[in-house]
Design an enzyme around this catalytic site. Sequence first.
Site, mmCIF file in Angstrom:
data_model
loop_
_atom_site.group_PDB
_atom_site.id
_atom_site.type_symbol
_atom_site.label_atom_id
_atom_site.label_comp_id
_atom_site.label_asym_id
_atom_site.label_seq_id
_atom_site.Cartn_x
_atom_site.Cartn_y
_atom_site.Cartn_z
ATOM 1 N N GLU A 228 -3.124 7.819 -4.268
ATOM 2 C CA GLU A 228 -2.987 6.297 -3.666
ATOM 3 C C GLU A 228 -2.638 5.357 -4.634
ATOM 4 O OE1 GLU A 228 -5.745 4.785 -0.370
ATOM 5 O OE2 GLU A 228 -6.477 3.807 -2.394
ATOM 6 N N TYR B 193 0.775 -1.238 -0.167
ATOM 7 C CA TYR B 193 -0.047 0.030 -0.023
ATOM 8 C C TYR B 193 0.893 1.103 0.029
ATOM 9 C CZ TYR B 193 -3.103 3.936 1.486
ATOM 10 O OH TYR B 193 -4.004 5.021 1.371
#
Length: 376
Positions: free
Chosen positions: A189, A101
């Site tokens: 992201e 992530y």
Amino acid sequence: MKLHEYQSKTIFAKYGIPIPKGRIAATAVEAKHIAEELGGRVVIKSQVLVGGRGKAGGIKVAKSAAEAEQLAQQILTMEIKGLPVRKVLVDEAAAIEHEIYFSITNDRAAKKPVMIASAAGGIDIEEVAAKTPEKIIKVHIDPLLGLRDYQSRDIAAGIDLPREHWREFSRIAAGLWQAYLETDATLAEINPLVITKDKRLVALDGKMMIDDNAMFRHADLNEMRDIDEEEPAETEARKYGLSYIKLDGNIGCMVNGAGLAMTSMDIVKLFGGEPANFLDIGGGAGSDKVSAAMKIILSDANVKAVLFNIFGGITRCDEVARGILVAMDEVKPKVPMVVRLVGTNAEEGRRLLQDAKMITAETLADAAQKAVQAAK
Ligand code: GDP
Ligand code: MN
């Protein structure tokens, strides 16, 4: 403004972040052709502006062009969290070894952007954050200094990234920071950033949010706006330069000034009510803007009462009153309206509204209480 995955990844690529080869398709046949070009093994990805597409069945790996067509057909008829899928991204499928992530967002409390990473990336990142927050690494970025190389290395070390990937990781981090900075993003992201079986780092997913207040200097990004996926009332509000956000309550709020709008919402809550929206008509709003705002508030079927809290400074209360009258005439609202006008030309404003069958209030507390009562 939210960007789709394919749009976000196009921006990433401009900043040197590796993304899979792929293209967007609106039909299953197009998806098949793209799959043929890419050599058959592809992933079909629904493009909707919500997270968790994978879990909802909106991301599927196909082993052949024929299967790609079939899966695209299936995904293009899906609805994910209430949003119909209109397009799919057809990407070369990656052989994944590990999912990371990686993101940048604003940390309002720290008043700085923060870079966030975790070795436990993929579809369960929310669960990781809730249950094992120590697996999430955060590094604040000084906006004047920018992202420093040592910070990228700190993150790489923090997520136990094998050494061989550090150089490339730093490059991706620098690219993500530049992308975030130059597009006035509030979120950039990559989840997952993967290590492939052949030892490359690739951004498999992408999500960006751009600060609406900066859109005036991003004409190119504004073209990416997908109004099909926006709340229609919010699209309408933008046309009139109104800041409107739909919420779940039943008391419509029309206020001038963002701070006063938030205060009004808090006071409504204090007296046991729930605001149906945030709406700031801005300073100096004329009657056309006010009537547009009122129509937008009343387009929400949940609204059982409307609270007007106008503090006339630059905004003139008589102009607001005229706007209310115009809107009342056009919309013929059936819900009770509570109005508090103070400041510039308040007397005149109140006089104009005398025959309009509105509930008047002197103070904000009084107005909020009356609105909560009226909504019952
Ligand atoms: P999200 O569920 O909306 O976040 O969509 P993602 O694009 O992140 O995809 C969800 C999951 O699907 C990823 O975490 C991967 O595990 C998987 N996935 C996505 N792309 C590929 C791919 O090219 N190959 C493989 N094997 N899995 C993929
Ligand atoms: Mn994802």
